[in-house]
Design a protein around this motif. Sequence first.
Motif, PDB file in Angstrom:
ATOM      1  N   SER A  69       0.855  -1.192   0.000  1.00  0.00           N
ATOM      2  CA  SER A  69       0.000   0.000   0.000  1.00  0.00           C
ATOM      3  C   SER A  69       0.889   1.240   0.000  1.00  0.00           C
ATOM      4  O   SER A  69       2.064   1.175   0.324  1.00  0.00           O
ATOM      5  CB  SER A  69      -0.903  -0.002   1.235  1.00  0.00           C
ATOM      6  N   ARG A  70       0.324   2.384  -0.313  1.00  0.00           N
ATOM      7  CA  ARG A  70       1.104   3.612  -0.404  1.00  0.00           C
ATOM      8  C   ARG A  70       1.519   4.138   0.952  1.00  0.00           C
ATOM      9  O   ARG A  70       2.334   5.035   1.049  1.00  0.00           O
ATOM     10  CB  ARG A  70       0.276   4.679  -1.126  1.00  0.00           C
ATOM     11  N   GLN A  71       1.010   3.593   2.041  1.00  0.00           N
ATOM     12  CA  GLN A  71       1.348   4.086   3.377  1.00  0.00           C
ATOM     13  C   GLN A  71       1.950   2.951   4.202  1.00  0.00           C
ATOM     14  O   GLN A  71       1.413   2.557   5.223  1.00  0.00           O
ATOM     15  CB  GLN A  71       0.102   4.641   4.058  1.00  0.00           C
ATOM     16  N   SER A  72       3.068   2.364   3.731  1.00  0.00           N
ATOM     17  CA  SER A  72       3.631   1.224   4.451  1.00  0.00           C
ATOM     18  C   SER A  72       5.137   1.142   4.265  1.00  0.00           C
ATOM     19  O   SER A  72       5.702   1.709   3.339  1.00  0.00           O
ATOM     20  CB  SER A  72       2.979  -0.066   3.974  1.00  0.00           C
ATOM     21  N   MET A  73       5.755   0.413   5.197  1.00  0.00           N
ATOM     22  CA  MET A  73       7.163   0.022   5.091  1.00  0.00           C
ATOM     23  C   MET A  73       7.197  -1.473   4.811  1.00  0.00           C
ATOM     24  O   MET A  73       6.266  -2.211   5.158  1.00  0.00           O
ATOM     25  CB  MET A  73       7.895   0.323   6.391  1.00  0.00           C
ATOM     26  N   ASP A  74       8.257  -1.913   4.187  1.00  0.00           N
ATOM     27  CA  ASP A  74       8.368  -3.332   3.861  1.00  0.00           C
ATOM     28  C   ASP A  74       9.806  -3.788   4.032  1.00  0.00           C
ATOM     29  O   ASP A  74      10.749  -3.050   3.720  1.00  0.00           O
ATOM     30  CB  ASP A  74       7.916  -3.581   2.420  1.00  0.00           C
ATOM     31  N   VAL A  75       9.986  -5.021   4.539  1.00  0.00           N
ATOM     32  CA  VAL A  75      11.305  -5.633   4.626  1.00  0.00           C
ATOM     33  C   VAL A  75      11.207  -7.042   4.059  1.00  0.00           C
ATOM     34  O   VAL A  75      10.250  -7.772   4.334  1.00  0.00           O
ATOM     35  CB  VAL A  75      11.829  -5.658   6.081  1.00  0.00           C
ATOM     36  N   SER A  76      12.174  -7.431   3.253  1.00  0.00           N
ATOM     37  CA  SER A  76      12.198  -8.756   2.640  1.00  0.00           C
ATOM     38  C   SER A  76      13.590  -9.342   2.757  1.00  0.00           C
ATOM     39  O   SER A  76      14.586  -8.677   2.430  1.00  0.00           O
ATOM     40  CB  SER A  76      11.820  -8.682   1.158  1.00  0.00           C
ATOM     41  N   ILE A  77      13.661 -10.597   3.225  1.00  0.00           N
ATOM     42  CA  ILE A  77      14.928 -11.329   3.222  1.00  0.00           C
ATOM     43  C   ILE A  77      15.044 -12.007   1.867  1.00  0.00           C
ATOM     44  O   ILE A  77      14.124 -12.696   1.420  1.00  0.00           O
ATOM     45  CB  ILE A  77      14.955 -12.380   4.343  1.00  0.00           C
ATOM     46  N   THR A  78      16.158 -11.837   1.202  1.00  0.00           N
ATOM     47  CA  THR A  78      16.338 -12.406  -0.136  1.00  0.00           C
ATOM     48  C   THR A  78      17.319 -13.567  -0.171  1.00  0.00           C
ATOM     49  O   THR A  78      17.320 -14.350  -1.116  1.00  0.00           O
ATOM     50  CB  THR A  78      16.810 -11.324  -1.110  1.00  0.00           C
ATOM     51  N   SER A  79      18.162 -13.706   0.872  1.00  0.00           N
ATOM     52  CA  SER A  79      19.093 -14.840   0.891  1.00  0.00           C
ATOM     53  C   SER A  79      19.693 -15.021   2.278  1.00  0.00           C
ATOM     54  O   SER A  79      19.808 -14.063   3.058  1.00  0.00           O
ATOM     55  CB  SER A  79      20.222 -14.650  -0.131  1.00  0.00           C
ATOM     56  N   ILE A  80      20.013 -16.275   2.583  1.00  0.00           N
ATOM     57  CA  ILE A  80      20.826 -16.625   3.748  1.00  0.00           C
ATOM     58  C   ILE A  80      21.921 -17.538   3.244  1.00  0.00           C
ATOM     59  O   ILE A  80      21.647 -18.592   2.650  1.00  0.00           O
ATOM     60  CB  ILE A  80      20.006 -17.335   4.843  1.00  0.00           C
ATOM     61  N   VAL A 113      16.111  -6.480   1.538  1.00  0.00           N
ATOM     62  CA  VAL A 113      15.784  -5.147   1.050  1.00  0.00           C
ATOM     63  C   VAL A 113      14.749  -4.516   1.980  1.00  0.00           C
ATOM     64  O   VAL A 113      13.800  -5.171   2.408  1.00  0.00           O
ATOM     65  CB  VAL A 113      15.208  -5.198  -0.384  1.00  0.00           C
ATOM     66  N   VAL A 114      14.975  -3.225   2.284  1.00  0.00           N
ATOM     67  CA  VAL A 114      13.977  -2.422   2.985  1.00  0.00           C
ATOM     68  C   VAL A 114      13.415  -1.430   1.980  1.00  0.00           C
ATOM     69  O   VAL A 114      14.175  -0.789   1.238  1.00  0.00           O
ATOM     70  CB  VAL A 114      14.598  -1.669   4.181  1.00  0.00           C
ATOM     71  N   ARG A 115      12.094  -1.305   1.935  1.00  0.00           N
ATOM     72  CA  ARG A 115      11.471  -0.400   0.980  1.00  0.00           C
ATOM     73  C   ARG A 115      10.504   0.532   1.707  1.00  0.00           C
ATOM     74  O   ARG A 115       9.711   0.099   2.550  1.00  0.00           O
ATOM     75  CB  ARG A 115      10.717  -1.192  -0.085  1.00  0.00           C
ATOM     76  N   ASN A 116      10.591   1.822   1.353  1.00  0.00           N
ATOM     77  CA  ASN A 116       9.717   2.830   1.947  1.00  0.00           C
ATOM     78  C   ASN A 116       8.602   3.154   0.963  1.00  0.00           C
ATOM     79  O   ASN A 116       8.792   3.881  -0.008  1.00  0.00           O
ATOM     80  CB  ASN A 116      10.514   4.091   2.292  1.00  0.00           C
ATOM     81  N   ASP A 117       7.429   2.599   1.225  1.00  0.00           N
ATOM     82  CA  ASP A 117       6.285   2.855   0.355  1.00  0.00           C
ATOM     83  C   ASP A 117       5.347   3.905   0.937  1.00  0.00           C
ATOM     84  O   ASP A 117       4.198   4.017   0.510  1.00  0.00           O
ATOM     85  CB  ASP A 117       5.512   1.555   0.101  1.00  0.00           C
ATOM     86  N   THR A 118       5.848   4.643   1.912  1.00  0.00           N
ATOM     87  CA  THR A 118       5.033   5.729   2.455  1.00  0.00           C
ATOM     88  C   THR A 118       5.181   6.962   1.575  1.00  0.00           C
ATOM     89  O   THR A 118       5.972   6.978   0.631  1.00  0.00           O
ATOM     90  CB  THR A 118       5.455   6.068   3.893  1.00  0.00           C
ATOM     91  N   ALA A 119       4.469   7.996   1.906  1.00  0.00           N
ATOM     92  CA  ALA A 119       4.488   9.222   1.088  1.00  0.00           C
ATOM     93  C   ALA A 119       5.569  10.196   1.538  1.00  0.00           C
ATOM     94  O   ALA A 119       5.755  11.235   0.914  1.00  0.00           O
ATOM     95  CB  ALA A 119       3.123   9.906   1.147  1.00  0.00           C
ATOM     96  N   GLU A 120       6.267   9.879   2.634  1.00  0.00           N
ATOM     97  CA  GLU A 120       7.279  10.799   3.153  1.00  0.00           C
ATOM     98  C   GLU A 120       8.562  10.041   3.469  1.00  0.00           C
ATOM     99  O   GLU A 120       8.565   8.816   3.631  1.00  0.00           O
ATOM    100  CB  GLU A 120       6.765  11.478   4.428  1.00  0.00           C
ATOM    101  N   ALA A 121       9.667  10.801   3.605  1.00  0.00           N
ATOM    102  CA  ALA A 121      10.946  10.204   3.973  1.00  0.00           C
ATOM    103  C   ALA A 121      10.874   9.667   5.391  1.00  0.00           C
ATOM    104  O   ALA A 121      10.201  10.228   6.260  1.00  0.00           O
ATOM    105  CB  ALA A 121      12.056  11.236   3.846  1.00  0.00           C
ATOM    106  N   MET A 122      11.578   8.539   5.632  1.00  0.00           N
ATOM    107  CA  MET A 122      11.659   7.942   6.964  1.00  0.00           C
ATOM    108  C   MET A 122      13.098   8.080   7.450  1.00  0.00           C
ATOM    109  O   MET A 122      14.045   7.829   6.702  1.00  0.00           O
ATOM    110  CB  MET A 122      11.256   6.477   6.917  1.00  0.00           C
TER     111      MET A 122
END
Length: 707
Positions: free
Chosen positions: A40-51, A68-77
């Motif tokens: 959604s446009r108002q969320s943060m997301d974290v994904s593990i891609t490898s161990i 990867v950390v992704r900022n899907d919010t409308a403002e800087a974090m």
Amino acid sequence: MIRKVSLLAVLSAALLAPMAATTPSTAATKTPGAAAGKASRQSMDVSITSITPDTPSSLTTQIKIAGVVRNDTAEAMTSLRVRLRYSAQKFTDRAIMSAYQTDQNPATLPSQVSTRTPVSFMDIPALEAGASKTFELLATPVQLGLPSFGVYPIAVDVARFDVPIVTQRTYLTYAPPTPQKLPRNRLAIALPIIDQTHRAENDNFVDDKLGAQLTGKGRLAELAGIAATAPKSVTWFVDPALLDDAQALSRKHRLKSKDQAADPNATTWLDSLRTALADSPVVATPYADPDVAALAHQGLDGQTGKAIEMGRQIATELLKRDVPLTTNWPVGGVLDPDALDLLNVAKVDRVLLNSTNLPPQPPVAFTPDAVTTLDAVEGPVTALVADAELTRTFEPDSSAPGSVFLNKQRFIAETAMIAAEPGQTNPRSLVIAPSRRWDPNPKLVNSLLKTANRLPWLTLTQLGLLKPSKASVPRAALTYTDQDRKDELSAKYLGPLKKVAEKAQLTALIADEPKLHSDFDAAVLRLASSSWRNNTRAGRAATKLVEGAVQAQTNKISITGADPDRPRTLAGSNGQVPISVKNSIGETVALYIDVKSNNPGLLQIDTTQSKKLLTIPNDQNGGVQVPMNATTSGDATVSVQLMTRNGLPYGKPVKLTIRTTGYTGIALVIVGAALAVMLAAVVTRVLRRRSQRRLARAAKSRESETV
């Protein structure tokens, strides 16, 4: 499901950080396979891609966790920290491990949080709206306090002022040498190449969806690609009707009765699949993957044997190798005793089932051996039971970020847990069988197959080599639920199909040399496909197309001059009426003509001719002269029915009108009357002559006396 926190929640957490620092219940968690790929446009997301490595084997092995950390919010974090959460308490059984992965409660997250810098956490001073940042965390088993072989919970969270914002859970399998050697379990992987039925009769397709699946990233093209690189121990279940459809598509064909050009991609796909499967174990489903349980319950038992016989023939022809059908994988992996007996009569001696269809009895706390034995009408049948959790790793929702990696970690963890289950020292058999019309993620499937081939507690094995062993446990009788019965093709659907099958068989029986199979057998079996379970409307439309084609073929043998408005004349009270049959079916036929009077009080039939077998070459007429006897003049009707040599009616009866004139009787009366008149005249003449003679003699006598 992946839960994400809104910008308002993040800012509130930052303001309340002193109070919230000790209450991690504000954290959002994520699970693999969740439909969270669309953030959604108002969320943060974290994904593990490898161990790396995915199974560390010593206390000092460096473990690299990347993501990867992704900022899907409308403002800087700002002031973000990526942290590793871990626990030295390993899972004790598979059920607890499964519950951990799907749990949404932050309280169940691993309690220990990395504090070592710089490798065990990473600070992100600022992350702009819409931006992403890769991370890499390092640790060793000794740093994580891992004591021994086992599966441990770990997670990566993103925190702000030590308040978790979002978390990704997964597993870490620690695999050092064990004091007691782990059993090397046998793993058989069955992968299906089965599709929706696409044809009605012969070359007439009901949809244009097959071609798109045979090229590029089409489902069937990707399956052929997986088969080309898969270990040769993987067993493939192939529907011969799919191969047959592809071959029909490679030639000129019809789409809903409209002419279409040949599709060269179909030939390419068939060639590539044939090459890919050349050295792999292949099992054919019965032709068109029929709904065997429904056929058993609706009085269509004979179709299963036909499907098995035709499946063997088509698969062998198109794959150019021997393909057995002695193993059956019923739709949904479930069957009941009726379906089992029907398969067993057709020489099936192995079945691949879902674990819900054949559960352990009594329930056990460990993973049971996949192989057991069932009793069937023709003898014992080996049952192979697929493991639900292992199977699930092959068919997750691949739209979730990191799903390929997370399912590989789940697969490793599940198989390691099975190997380490207490008290299980003998190798067991395990089976994986994704749903028959799955849409695989090639990257995931290839990764899992490679992983399975190298894990020290697994041995990839062909499905056909699995046999009951000492590790087998008792299982309950076949569990076939009311819902399973409702899922079958219904009597309403199969009723018309049954009638079509009966009519189609007549076109084979009418031949001069009767055939076991008609030209419509394959079409009828396609109508009985389990693929119509969720699409009965399209199945009924296909049934009507086949029914029309069967009727058109039936009509190629017909009674000529069958017009009830044009009566045939019987001149007199008895005589012979010709009945003629035209044969345009394409081969010599042999039949009987049965004629019955609908008005026996007016018209009687001599049935002698109906007992004579009539042979008619193609494109010729044949017929008989039927003796009839009328009791009076007028119109009467007869029913003419064509019959096969074994006494079955062929086509619908035809009514003919017979007009009787009675001319023969009238003629006899006239002739009789004329003869009577003639006889009277002769008698009169004779009597007259005798009288004249007497008078002459008397006169002569008188003359003599006078003299």
